[in-house]
Structure formats: structure tokens, C-alpha cells
Design a protein around this motif. Structure first.
Motif, PDB file in Angstrom:
ATOM      1  N   ALA A 125     -28.054  13.682  20.986  1.00 30.33           N
ATOM      2  CA  ALA A 125     -28.588  14.260  19.749  1.00 30.33           C
ATOM      3  C   ALA A 125     -28.329  15.761  19.675  1.00 30.33           C
ATOM      4  O   ALA A 125     -27.832  16.265  18.661  1.00 30.33           O
ATOM      5  CB  ALA A 125     -30.087  13.978  19.641  1.00 30.33           C
ATOM      6  N   GLY A 126     -28.640  16.462  20.742  1.00 27.24           N
ATOM      7  CA  GLY A 126     -28.422  17.905  20.757  1.00 27.24           C
ATOM      8  C   GLY A 126     -26.958  18.274  20.697  1.00 27.24           C
ATOM      9  O   GLY A 126     -26.566  19.207  19.983  1.00 27.24           O
ATOM     10  N   ARG A 127     -26.144  17.555  21.459  1.00 27.41           N
ATOM     11  CA  ARG A 127     -24.698  17.826  21.464  1.00 27.41           C
ATOM     12  C   ARG A 127     -24.093  17.555  20.095  1.00 27.41           C
ATOM     13  O   ARG A 127     -23.296  18.332  19.602  1.00 27.41           O
ATOM     14  CB  ARG A 127     -23.983  16.964  22.510  1.00 27.41           C
ATOM     15  N   ALA A 132     -21.657  19.486  15.140  1.00 25.06           N
ATOM     16  CA  ALA A 132     -21.644  19.426  13.678  1.00 25.06           C
ATOM     17  C   ALA A 132     -21.853  20.813  13.079  1.00 25.06           C
ATOM     18  O   ALA A 132     -21.172  21.197  12.122  1.00 25.06           O
ATOM     19  CB  ALA A 132     -22.701  18.451  13.177  1.00 25.06           C
ATOM     20  N   ARG A 133     -22.776  21.570  13.645  1.00 25.53           N
ATOM     21  CA  ARG A 133     -23.053  22.925  13.160  1.00 25.53           C
ATOM     22  C   ARG A 133     -21.829  23.828  13.336  1.00 25.53           C
ATOM     23  O   ARG A 133     -21.459  24.580  12.436  1.00 25.53           O
ATOM     24  CB  ARG A 133     -24.250  23.482  13.925  1.00 25.53           C
ATOM     25  N   ALA A 134     -21.199  23.741  14.495  1.00 19.83           N
ATOM     26  CA  ALA A 134     -20.037  24.579  14.780  1.00 19.83           C
ATOM     27  C   ALA A 134     -18.834  24.216  13.914  1.00 19.83           C
ATOM     28  O   ALA A 134     -18.060  25.088  13.508  1.00 19.83           O
ATOM     29  CB  ALA A 134     -19.665  24.469  16.256  1.00 19.83           C
ATOM     30  N   ARG A 135     -18.683  22.940  13.607  1.00 15.46           N
ATOM     31  CA  ARG A 135     -17.507  22.486  12.856  1.00 15.46           C
ATOM     32  C   ARG A 135     -17.696  22.510  11.341  1.00 15.46           C
ATOM     33  O   ARG A 135     -16.716  22.448  10.605  1.00 15.46           O
ATOM     34  CB  ARG A 135     -17.125  21.074  13.309  1.00 15.46           C
ATOM     35  N   ARG A 136     -18.929  22.609  10.885  1.00 12.11           N
ATOM     36  CA  ARG A 136     -19.208  22.572   9.448  1.00 12.11           C
ATOM     37  C   ARG A 136     -18.326  23.542   8.638  1.00 12.11           C
ATOM     38  O   ARG A 136     -17.729  23.142   7.637  1.00 12.11           O
ATOM     39  CB  ARG A 136     -20.690  22.843   9.193  1.00 12.11           C
ATOM     40  N   PRO A 137     -18.207  24.812   9.037  1.00 14.63           N
ATOM     41  CA  PRO A 137     -17.360  25.721   8.251  1.00 14.63           C
ATOM     42  C   PRO A 137     -15.894  25.274   8.204  1.00 14.63           C
ATOM     43  O   PRO A 137     -15.196  25.531   7.221  1.00 14.63           O
ATOM     44  CB  PRO A 137     -17.488  27.063   8.975  1.00 14.63           C
ATOM     45  N   LEU A 138     -15.444  24.601   9.250  1.00 13.62           N
ATOM     46  CA  LEU A 138     -14.052  24.138   9.289  1.00 13.62           C
ATOM     47  C   LEU A 138     -13.855  22.950   8.353  1.00 13.62           C
ATOM     48  O   LEU A 138     -12.834  22.852   7.662  1.00 13.62           O
ATOM     49  CB  LEU A 138     -13.651  23.787  10.722  1.00 13.62           C
ATOM     50  N   TYR A 139     -14.831  22.029   8.329  1.00 11.90           N
ATOM     51  CA  TYR A 139     -14.756  20.918   7.378  1.00 11.90           C
ATOM     52  C   TYR A 139     -14.792  21.460   5.958  1.00 11.90           C
ATOM     53  O   TYR A 139     -14.032  21.015   5.090  1.00 11.90           O
ATOM     54  CB  TYR A 139     -15.913  19.919   7.586  1.00 11.90           C
ATOM     55  N   GLU A 140     -15.663  22.428   5.711  1.00 12.80           N
ATOM     56  CA  GLU A 140     -15.753  23.033   4.379  1.00 12.80           C
ATOM     57  C   GLU A 140     -14.437  23.703   3.989  1.00 12.80           C
ATOM     58  O   GLU A 140     -14.026  23.650   2.837  1.00 12.80           O
ATOM     59  CB  GLU A 140     -16.904  24.045   4.327  1.00 12.80           C
ATOM     60  N   GLU A 141     -13.787  24.335   4.953  1.00 12.81           N
ATOM     61  CA  GLU A 141     -12.524  25.032   4.700  1.00 12.81           C
ATOM     62  C   GLU A 141     -11.429  24.073   4.238  1.00 12.81           C
ATOM     63  O   GLU A 141     -10.682  24.383   3.315  1.00 12.81           O
ATOM     64  CB  GLU A 141     -12.070  25.756   5.976  1.00 12.81           C
ATOM     65  N   VAL A 142     -11.338  22.918   4.862  1.00 13.88           N
ATOM     66  CA  VAL A 142     -10.216  22.017   4.565  1.00 13.88           C
ATOM     67  C   VAL A 142     -10.509  21.017   3.455  1.00 13.88           C
ATOM     68  O   VAL A 142      -9.584  20.461   2.861  1.00 13.88           O
ATOM     69  CB  VAL A 142      -9.746  21.242   5.818  1.00 13.88           C
TER      70      VAL A 142
END
Length: 175
Positions: A125-127, A132-142
Motif C-alpha cells: 500500500a505504501g509503496r 503513484a505520487r511520484a509518477r503522477r506528473p509524468l502521466y499528466e505530461e504525456v
């Protein structure tokens, strides 16, 4: 021309399942870069991760994505971390990329019994939330758009993704 649609998002969101159903609905082929890696390397994603480490795995993944984007013209599902590579994000520019998103509680429920995700070892859950938090800006970017998958069946997610596709494109079959 490249894929009609590229699905991105965190592990467990349903990119492979939705991708197969979406491709079937559109009457095109589905391709999954994780499957390409497994077929090409003869080992599971977990084994590749263990053997090559994350950096080595990401290099293999980047090449698999590059090849798939060049060769495939149907629905393409990318691994959850594929967007970490700047080269991959650049290759996704101008394509119809759909970010399948979900809340952490749903992810943990979906992934609980799987045990094949190397980045989730110890404290799923924590991982998952941290990734997800770290990758969110990258998903938003693409991504051209986002489709939340929480509480939806795969068929409902497919319907939502279909709504994001440009209807005026002659390259798309009627849905």
C-alpha cells in the motif's frame, strides 16, 4: 502512423485488460510492452527486474516501447514505469495517450494476491502510493486525457476510453 491509443497508468490499473477489450471493440490488435519484454527476453518482468535492476529493466522497457510505437497501429498498453524515461515521454508526444488512474485503496485490493510486482515488495500500500505520487506528473505530461477506473468494470472503462477518442478521425473505426 502508430497506435490509435496508448494506455498508461500505475501498475494494477487494468491497462492490459482494458487494452485487450478496447482493441476488440475497435477491431484492431492489442499490444502490451510488458508482454513484448517477456517474449523477447524469455523471462518474467520480475525476473528481468531482479537480473538487471531497475535501471537495466528501464533500458529494456524503453527499447520495447520505441519498437512498439513504430510498429503497432492498434491499442498499445505500456508498463506502469515506462513514463519514467524522458525518451519515452518524448516519443509519446502528439499521440492519443490515455492515463488510466485509480485510488490507492483500489490498487491494493487488485494487487493483494498477485505477488509478482517487484517494486511492491514489502508494504504494497505504501509503496504503491509513493510510486503513484511520484509518477503522477509524468502521466499528466504525456496524457491527452485521464479516465478514473475506481469502481468501474473493465467494460465501463473501455466505454469511457472510447469517449476520449476523436470521432472525426477517419483512422478510427466507428464505436
Amino acid at each position: 502512423m502508430g497506435p490509435l491509443v496508448v494506455l498508461v497508468g500505475p501498475m494494477g490499473v487494468g491497462k492490459s485488460t482494458v487494452g485487450r477489450l478496447l482493441a476488440e471493440r475497435l477491431g484492431v490488435a492489442h499490444r502490451d510492452t510488458d508482454d513484448d519484454l517477456v517474449a523477447g527476453q524469455g523471462r518474467s518482468v520480475a525476473e528481468l527486474f531482479g537480473e538487471h535492476g531497475e535501471a537495466g529493466f528501464r533500458a529494456l522497457e524503453k527499447e520495447a516501447v520505441r519498437v512498439a510505437l513504430a510498429e503497432h497501429d492498434g491499442v498499445l498498453s505500456l508498463g506502469g514505469g515506462a513514463v519514467l524515461e524522458q525518451d519515452t515521454r518524448s516519443l509519446l508526444a502528439g499521440r492519443h495517450v490515455v492515463w488510466l488512474s485509480m485510488a490507492g485503496t483500489e490498487a491494493v485490493r487488485r494487487l493483494a494476491d498477485e505477488g509478482t510486482r517487484p517494486l511492491l515488495a514489502g508494504g504494497a500500500a505504501g509503496r504503491w502510493a509513493a510510486l503513484a505520487r511520484a509518477r503522477r506528473p509524468l502521466y499528466e505530461e504525456v496524457a491527452a486525457c485521464s479516465v478514473p477506473t475506481d469502481g468501474l468494470t473493465p467494460a465501463e472503462v473501455v466505454a469511457a476510453v472510447l469517449e476520449t477518442l476523436p470521432r472525426r478521425s477517419s483512422a478510427l473505426p466507428e464505436h
